[in-house]
Write a protein that holds these residues in place. Structure first.
Motif, mmCIF file in Angstrom:
data_model
loop_
_atom_site.group_PDB
_atom_site.id
_atom_site.type_symbol
_atom_site.label_atom_id
_atom_site.label_comp_id
_atom_site.label_asym_id
_atom_site.label_seq_id
_atom_site.Cartn_x
_atom_site.Cartn_y
_atom_site.Cartn_z
ATOM 1 N N SER A 7 0.818 -1.214 0.000
ATOM 2 C CA SER A 7 0.000 0.000 0.000
ATOM 3 C C SER A 7 0.851 1.263 0.000
ATOM 4 C CB SER A 7 -0.935 0.000 1.207
ATOM 5 O OG SER A 7 -0.191 -0.138 2.410
ATOM 6 N N LEU A 8 2.039 1.175 0.555
ATOM 7 C CA LEU A 8 2.992 2.274 0.535
ATOM 8 C C LEU A 8 4.317 1.722 0.032
ATOM 9 C CD1 LEU A 8 3.609 5.143 2.933
ATOM 10 C CD2 LEU A 8 5.521 3.562 2.559
ATOM 11 N N THR A 9 4.968 2.478 -0.864
ATOM 12 C CA THR A 9 6.276 2.071 -1.372
ATOM 13 C C THR A 9 7.277 3.201 -1.138
ATOM 14 O OG1 THR A 9 5.813 2.904 -3.602
ATOM 15 C CG2 THR A 9 5.256 0.600 -3.148
ATOM 16 N N SER A 10 8.561 2.889 -1.301
ATOM 17 C CA SER A 10 9.588 3.898 -1.078
ATOM 18 C C SER A 10 10.827 3.544 -1.884
ATOM 19 C CB SER A 10 9.931 4.009 0.418
ATOM 20 O OG SER A 10 10.343 2.758 0.941
ATOM 21 N N GLY A 11 11.729 4.518 -2.028
ATOM 22 C CA GLY A 11 12.938 4.255 -2.796
ATOM 23 C C GLY A 11 14.013 5.281 -2.516
ATOM 24 N N VAL A 12 15.251 4.887 -2.780
ATOM 25 C CA VAL A 12 16.407 5.773 -2.683
ATOM 26 C C VAL A 12 17.267 5.566 -3.923
ATOM 27 C CG1 VAL A 12 18.448 6.471 -1.373
ATOM 28 C CG2 VAL A 12 16.435 5.618 -0.160
ATOM 29 N N VAL A 13 17.717 6.668 -4.517
ATOM 30 C CA VAL A 13 18.711 6.612 -5.584
ATOM 31 C C VAL A 13 20.044 7.032 -4.975
ATOM 32 C CG1 VAL A 13 19.442 7.467 -7.841
ATOM 33 C CG2 VAL A 13 16.998 7.135 -7.354
ATOM 34 N N TYR A 14 21.043 6.171 -5.101
ATOM 35 C CA TYR A 14 22.370 6.422 -4.564
ATOM 36 C C TYR A 14 23.352 6.707 -5.701
ATOM 37 C CZ TYR A 14 20.737 4.213 -0.196
ATOM 38 O OH TYR A 14 20.061 3.892 0.958
ATOM 39 N N GLY A 15 24.347 7.562 -5.418
ATOM 40 C CA GLY A 15 25.348 7.861 -6.420
ATOM 41 C C GLY A 15 26.720 8.103 -5.818
ATOM 42 N N THR A 16 27.734 7.965 -6.633
ATOM 43 C CA THR A 16 29.104 8.248 -6.220
ATOM 44 C C THR A 16 29.394 9.739 -6.367
ATOM 45 O OG1 THR A 16 29.967 7.914 -8.453
ATOM 46 C CG2 THR A 16 29.835 5.969 -7.016
#
Length: 406
Positions: free
Chosen positions: A393-402
């Motif tokens: 019902s709820l989602t989440s995310g993170v974009v990581y970078g150098t």
């Protein structure tokens, strides 16, 4: 004074400086309490970063983790606890939302050194696989309501997560004409990667297409290997400001964007969600890519919460790896494995084959890929994504970078 979009962005302001984990076991295999395992993960993350434990001033978790921040601070001898946070909703769907909360707190000056963590010892707190009402992780209003085991689902035998999410899988297969070969490829990629990972619970347990096809049904269309394992494990990441991270032991891994999403009526009971066959990523991905300043082509590894294979297929489609019309051709084992696959997926083994820590391990692997220390390294990786959910019902995310991505 108006706040600019750039001023509100997390891009490059906060970094992961340390990662840590307990040993990983099959469910019931650990002799330690869940709390002790979490402490081990936190201590390991601080040691990895080269930070004294007393400098930690915040803890954030998700999915009703049982290790209270005040108790953690007391056990660790924290000088002052400035942040204790919980990402509510969605179970594993919140498995990146707590990182967003910790990063936002640091960017806003509410804390300086935050641990994002999750522990899971199912032999102690109940097994997810048993479902509600059977010493599982559910209960409360679900037992008499409209979710698993409730009035709308219990009479039809829907008491555990595979029953609920099999319905979404059947809809995906029927609505979009996707073949089950895509689901098989997701499972096989996880087991393939686990063979190179010394910490993986499923190391030395390979999975062939024949084993997948011949494994028992759990809830059609899910075979045994379409479902995640149950584990005893804990993992943590240590967050600090970008400036502080550059002075510490490890090369910083920066947060390029982070967030959560609960789409329109996504929490409707009785399986009455308007957009049914979805990972729940559509709105979230648009924001993550915009805030990070990237497109899907920039992503070198995909660490997607793998509760069930069909949700990962939906997630990869909504991330932009392919469309449903060409999913059968794109989502193959060869395309999902490191180092040379088109879209390397869950390169430590994920929930399926490394350990089920409700997705916390996906963040550690995203960091390892960008440090160049993954057991299944993608050459020159500079961007990784860690996604919570899918189908929740709820989602989440993170974009990581150098550093090179800033």
């Amino acid at each position: 004074m108006a706040v600019t979009e750039a001023g509100r962005s997390l891009r490059g302001k906060v970094a992961i400086a340390g990662i840590g984990a307990s040993d990983y076991f099959r469910h019931g295999g650990s002799s330690e309490s869940e709390f002790s395992m979490v402490l081990r993960a936190i201590i390991a993350a601080a040691e990895d970063a080269g930070i004294e434990i007393g400098e930690i001033d915040g803890f954030v978790a998700y999915s009703n983790d049982g290790s209270n921040p005040v108790r953690l601070a007391t056990a660790l001898g924290i000088r002052e606890l400035r942040l204790g946070g919980m990402q509510f909703g969605g179970g594993g769907g919140g498995s990146a939302g707590h990182v967003a909360i910790g990063a936002a707190a640091i960017a806003a000056g509410l804390a300086d050194c935050v641990i994002a963590f999750r522990g899971c010892r199912q032999g102690e707190v109940g097994r997810f696989g048993r479902g509600v009402g059977y010493s599982g992780s559910g209960g409360g209003p679900e037992v008499s309501g409209y979710d698993l085991g409730g009035a709308a689902m219990g009479p039809y035998g829907a008491f555990a997560a595979p029953h609920k999410y099999a319905l979404k899988a059947k809809r995906m297969l029927a609505q979009y004409g996707v073949g089950q070969s895509t689901m098989r490829a997701v499972a096989m990629a996880a087991y393939h990667h686990a063979q190179s990972n010394p910490a993986a619970v499923m190391k030395n347990r390979t999975l062939t297409s024949e084993q997948y096809d011949q494994s028992r049904w759990i809830a059609e269309p899910y075979h045994l290997y379409d479902c995640c394992q149950e584990s005893d494990a804990a993992a943590a990441v240590l967050l600090v400001s970008a400036e502080r991270a550059r002075t510490l032991r490890q090369d910083p891994v920066y947060i390029l964007s982070a967030g959560q999403s609960g789409e329109f009526r996504s929490g409707a009971g009785g399986e009455n969600v308007p957009d049914y066959a979805t990972a729940g990523y559509r709105s979230l991905i648009d924001r993550l890519y915009k805030d990070a300043g990237i497109s899907v082509e920039a992503i070198d590894s995909f660490q997607v919460y793998d509760n069930f294979t069909a949700g990962v297929v939906m997630g990869l489609v909504e991330l932009g790896v392919c469309g449903y019309e060409n999913a059968d051709a794109i989502l193959t084992l060869e395309n999902l494995i490191a180092p040379n696959g088109f879209a390397p997926l869950n390169t430590s083994g994920g929930n399926f084959a490394e350990a089920y820590i409700l997705g916390m391990g996906h963040h550690l692997e995203a960091v390892r890929q960008l440090r160049g220390t993954s057991p299944n390294q993608v050459a020159g990786a500079s961007v990784s994504v860690a996604m919570g959910g899918p189908m929740t019902s709820l989602t989440s995310g993170v974009v990581y970078g150098t550093e090179a991505t800033l």
